[in-house]
Scaffold this motif. Sequence first.
Motif, short mmCIF file in Angstrom:
data_model
loop_
_atom_site.label_atom_id
_atom_site.label_comp_id
_atom_site.label_asym_id
_atom_site.label_seq_id
_atom_site.Cartn_x
_atom_site.Cartn_y
_atom_site.Cartn_z
N VAL A 81 0.86 -1.18 0.00
CA VAL A 81 0.00 0.00 0.00
C VAL A 81 0.89 1.23 0.00
CG1 VAL A 81 -1.78 1.28 1.24
CG2 VAL A 81 -1.79 -1.24 1.27
N GLU B 80 -2.22 0.76 -4.59
CA GLU B 80 -1.56 -0.34 -3.91
C GLU B 80 -1.12 -1.37 -4.94
OE1 GLU B 80 -4.63 -3.61 -2.35
OE2 GLU B 80 -4.80 -1.75 -1.27
N LEU C 54 -0.28 -7.73 -3.61
CA LEU C 54 -1.09 -8.12 -2.46
C LEU C 54 -2.24 -9.04 -2.85
CD1 LEU C 54 -1.24 -4.71 -0.55
CD2 LEU C 54 0.44 -6.54 -0.38
N THR C 55 -3.01 -8.65 -3.85
CA THR C 55 -4.14 -9.50 -4.25
C THR C 55 -3.65 -10.79 -4.91
OG1 THR C 55 -4.33 -8.15 -6.26
CG2 THR C 55 -5.84 -7.66 -4.44
N SER D 226 -2.82 -13.28 -2.33
CA SER D 226 -3.98 -13.78 -1.59
C SER D 226 -4.55 -15.06 -2.22
CB SER D 226 -5.08 -12.72 -1.53
OG SER D 226 -5.69 -12.54 -2.81
N ALA E 251 -0.24 -0.10 6.85
CA ALA E 251 -1.41 -0.34 6.00
C ALA E 251 -1.24 -1.60 5.17
CB ALA E 251 -1.66 0.86 5.09
N THR E 252 -0.01 -1.87 4.74
CA THR E 252 0.25 -3.08 3.95
C THR E 252 0.02 -4.32 4.79
OG1 THR E 252 1.87 -1.91 2.58
CG2 THR E 252 1.97 -4.31 2.60
N GLU F 127 -1.98 -4.56 7.30
CA GLU F 127 -3.43 -4.67 7.49
C GLU F 127 -4.09 -5.31 6.27
OE1 GLU F 127 -5.34 -4.19 10.01
OE2 GLU F 127 -3.94 -3.23 11.40
N ARG F 128 -3.64 -4.91 5.08
CA ARG F 128 -4.21 -5.48 3.86
C ARG F 128 -3.87 -6.96 3.73
NH1 ARG F 128 -7.89 -5.21 1.04
NH2 ARG F 128 -7.03 -5.11 -1.07
N THR G 79 -6.23 -8.77 5.95
CA THR G 79 -7.57 -8.82 5.36
C THR G 79 -7.64 -9.83 4.22
OG1 THR G 79 -7.96 -6.49 5.91
CG2 THR G 79 -9.33 -7.44 4.18
N LEU G 80 -6.58 -9.91 3.44
CA LEU G 80 -6.55 -10.81 2.29
C LEU G 80 -6.21 -12.25 2.67
CD1 LEU G 80 -4.72 -8.43 -0.19
CD2 LEU G 80 -7.11 -9.16 -0.34
#
Length: 302
Positions: free
Chosen positions: A130, A140, A144-145, A148, A167-168, A170-171, A174-175
């Motif tokens: 991010v 971002e 990251l995605t 996932s 923030a990274t 956190e992502r 979440t992922l």
Amino acid sequence: MINHAIRFGAEVAAARESGAPLVALESTIISHGLPRPSNLTVAKEIEATVRAAGAVPATIGMIGGEIVVGLSDEEIHHLAGSDDVVKLSVRDLAPAAAARADGATTVAATSAIAVAAGIAVFATGGLGGVHRGAATTFDESADLTALSRLPITVVCAGVKSILDVGATLERLETLGVSVVGYQTRRFPGFYLTDGGFDLDWSVDDPAGAAAIVRAARAQAVHTGALIVANPLPAGEQLDPGLHDRVLADGLAGLERDGVTGKDVTPFLLSHFHAATEGRSLDVNVRIILRNADLAARIAAAL
């Protein structure tokens, strides 16, 4: 299933046939991440490090529109020296193939290709993540995605310290991406040993990382990546005070010059190299060589 859109280099093809451990390596570090002529020298050092630790290097890229897993010395030399090499994330692979482009693969694209090729471990320097100010820009990294949904083990020195590290993380949570520290419970910050955040899990050796991979396979529940965050020893990091000053100047330069999107990371890395008189480059090289060594040992343990 044979993927006819992927060509395997001779050394990688032989390793696949014999069942030897393989480590995927990205090519953007060659084409966009390091200055010439250091990029070519370091590319060869990375591969040599993987071999010395008991695995076979599989540097991934695109030549004339064809995905190559295990670039030859000649192909690596071409990507290191050409001005026409396209930076390829996952979304770019098909358009670049249709255009018969020469391309260097990012973390996201390298991971996706490695999984398609049956390679379980990937070594890189630092992940994308991010960007600062993403609440406004929504900027971002596709890393990251991609991670996932890709069952691959990625050895890295955390995320690049030019990003929003908190923030990274956190992502990633979440992922559903698993993150473990290597001999640490603190998340590294690429140039910096400590990125400022705690981790829930750690492993003490390559066998510990391999055990997590085996557990994930046995459970068949979690299909995302395992990030093994491998920090530099404190004595090898970039001086934190120097890092913070250079980063502040670089961020001001982004705004002044209107640099956005995928040009942000190359701009800041180039700024770090110039402003630290090459010290950041030395740190960058130590990072990737240490990660290549650890990744090879994890691949061998698997």
